[in-house]
Design a protein around this motif. Structure first.
Motif, mmCIF file in Angstrom:
data_model
loop_
_atom_site.group_PDB
_atom_site.id
_atom_site.type_symbol
_atom_site.label_atom_id
_atom_site.label_comp_id
_atom_site.label_asym_id
_atom_site.label_seq_id
_atom_site.Cartn_x
_atom_site.Cartn_y
_atom_site.Cartn_z
ATOM 1 N N UNK A 34 0.857 -0.971 0.024
ATOM 2 C CA UNK A 34 -0.060 -0.042 0.121
ATOM 3 C C UNK A 34 1.061 1.238 -0.134
ATOM 4 N N UNK A 35 1.784 1.346 0.851
ATOM 5 C CA UNK A 35 2.741 2.435 0.844
ATOM 6 C C UNK A 35 3.435 2.556 -0.338
ATOM 7 N N UNK A 36 3.969 1.541 -1.109
ATOM 8 C CA UNK A 36 4.675 1.642 -2.421
ATOM 9 C C UNK A 36 3.930 2.208 -3.309
ATOM 10 N N UNK A 37 2.595 1.709 -3.454
ATOM 11 C CA UNK A 37 1.590 2.175 -4.532
ATOM 12 C C UNK A 37 0.973 3.584 -4.257
ATOM 13 N N UNK A 38 0.933 3.648 -2.919
ATOM 14 C CA UNK A 38 0.132 4.974 -2.669
ATOM 15 C C UNK A 38 0.761 6.287 -2.415
ATOM 16 N N UNK A 39 2.165 6.149 -2.228
ATOM 17 C CA UNK A 39 3.056 7.397 -2.016
ATOM 18 C C UNK A 39 2.833 8.455 -3.032
ATOM 19 N N UNK A 40 2.750 7.927 -4.271
ATOM 20 C CA UNK A 40 2.726 9.028 -5.459
ATOM 21 C C UNK A 40 1.364 9.838 -5.231
ATOM 22 N N UNK A 41 0.312 9.287 -5.021
ATOM 23 C CA UNK A 41 -0.868 9.812 -4.841
ATOM 24 C C UNK A 41 -0.958 10.662 -3.680
ATOM 25 N N UNK A 42 -0.342 10.563 -2.526
ATOM 26 C CA UNK A 42 -0.331 11.170 -1.546
ATOM 27 C C UNK A 42 0.523 12.322 -1.503
ATOM 28 N N UNK A 43 1.590 12.416 -2.352
ATOM 29 C CA UNK A 43 2.674 13.478 -2.745
ATOM 30 C C UNK A 43 1.900 14.572 -3.643
#
Length: 384
Positions: free
Chosen positions: A51-60
């Protein structure tokens, strides 16, 4: 504005864009795993790591939108006597995690052609629903309601931000657990372990909502509380005038307030010993002890300051019963008294070029009731 708190809190409205971007992009990113089955990643790494690997671009991406909005609003507000409100900014950024969880769950559960538009709809519905809900604590679970902070005489009620942070972070983990339960690419989970994860996810979401509502249970319809009078800076004038640093950020109008009340005292109005500008309920517009509560804003002109001070007697008149029963229209009396007070004070405090736009008193004598009373004189006596 001259208030960093108000500027950063106003950026909460940008969650409409930032949160929807995070939710949609998270659904797209996680949907790629679903369509490719993600064999290697699922076998080697846990769901939280994935989840962290996939979601960090979205969160940024969402955080950048929020950050740009904060910087623009801070620039518009100008220099502020209070510090950058880190807590508000962290609270707004934490709200993005909840929407990332929404996108992750929907992207794992449904095909991309359903998950992506549904992620957008769910984010919008949640933001709009929570913001307009009658039960006030619910409004602070989404974050948009923070834009009600703050006025020069008010400060943030931190419980509103803590409520948002707790709900958003716990809600994110709840959606991760739900995604773990439906990761078998079935509409309904298969197996006891999957059902346990789904149940645990739902329980975490309920816990998140319960804790968030509990923390915000005493927050008012706007997330503010009155600044303590101890923060006010008092002048050495007579009467003493105490304003908050935010109100003084664009110029010191305390001498104008003092001169206005002193001038009106010479014309028979009640003596004022101290002047505040606060939303504290314990400080009325005009107390029996001669304490006045005025409206003062950053960058206020001398003319507006005179109007604010001189209107105090008229404003107080609407909260009391006039001893002379010559007119039942107390609001009409208040308007007459306001016009007279403002013009009388302006003649002594303001220069001629500063008096433009002030109420005209030339009509006051014409509205007097023949053989009964003179509005100008009796109105002044009534409030003195």
């Amino acid at each position: 504005m001259a208030d960093a708190q108000a500027a950063v809190a106003a950026s909460g409205l940008l969650l409409i864009f930032a949160a929807s971007l995070v939710s949609v992009s998270a659904a797209v990113e996680v949907g790629r795993d679903r369509s490719s089955r993600g064999v290697a990643e699922v076998a080697v790494r846990g769901k939280i790591i994935v989840a962290c690997a996939r979601l960090w671009p979205s969160l940024v991406a969402g955080a950048l939108i929020q950050l740009v909005g904060i910087l623009l609003l801070l620039g518009k507000a100008g220099s502020s006597p209070n510090r950058f409100p880190v807590l508000i900014a962290v609270g707004l950024f934490s709200a993005l995690f909840f929407h990332a969880g929404i996108g992750m769950f929907l992207g794992t559960w449904l095909r991309a052609r359903f998950a992506v538009p549904l992620a957008l709809v769910v984010s919008y519905i949640w933001l709009g629903f929570a913001w307009s809900f009658d039960f006030v604590p619910v409004r602070y679970l989404a974050g948009l309601a923070l834009e009600g902070c703050c006025s020069p005489v008010e400060t943030l009620d931190v419980a509103a931000v803590y409520s948002l942070m707790v709900f958003s972070v716990l809600g994110f983990f709840g959606f991760v657990l739900l995604a773990m339960g439906v990761s078998g690419r079935k509409i309904l989970p298969r197996g006891k372990a999957a059902w346990l994860r789904v149940t645990a996810g739902l329980l975490v979401l309920v816990l998140a909502a319960s804790l968030g509502l509990f923390i915000a249970r005493q927050v008012a319809a706007t997330p503010v509380k009155a600044r303590p009078l101890s923060e006010a800076e008092c002048s050495a004038t007579v009467p003493e005038v105490c304003l908050f640093p935010t109100q003084l950020a664009r110029g010191d109008t305390r001498p104008v307030y003092a001169d206005t009340f002193e001038a009106l005292e010479h014309h028979g109005m009640r003596k004022i010993t101290k002047v505040y500008s606060t939303s504290t309920a314990q400080v009325p517009v005009l107390s029996d002890e001669g304490v006045a509560n005025v409206m003062a804003a950053p960058g206020q002109s001398r003319t507006r300051a005179v109007e604010s001070a001189a209107s105090t007697y008229a404003d107080a008149l609407t909260y009391i019963e006039c001893p002379q029963e010559t007119s039942a229209d107390v609001y009409g009396w208040a308007e007459v008294l306001k016009a007279w007070s403002v013009q009388t004070a302006a003649q002594e405090v303001l220069a001629p070029d500063e008096r433009a736009g002030l109420p005209d008193t030339s009509m006051l004598e014409s509205v007097s009731i023949p053989d009964e009373t003179d509005f100008l004189g009796s109105g002044a006596n009534c409030a003195s």
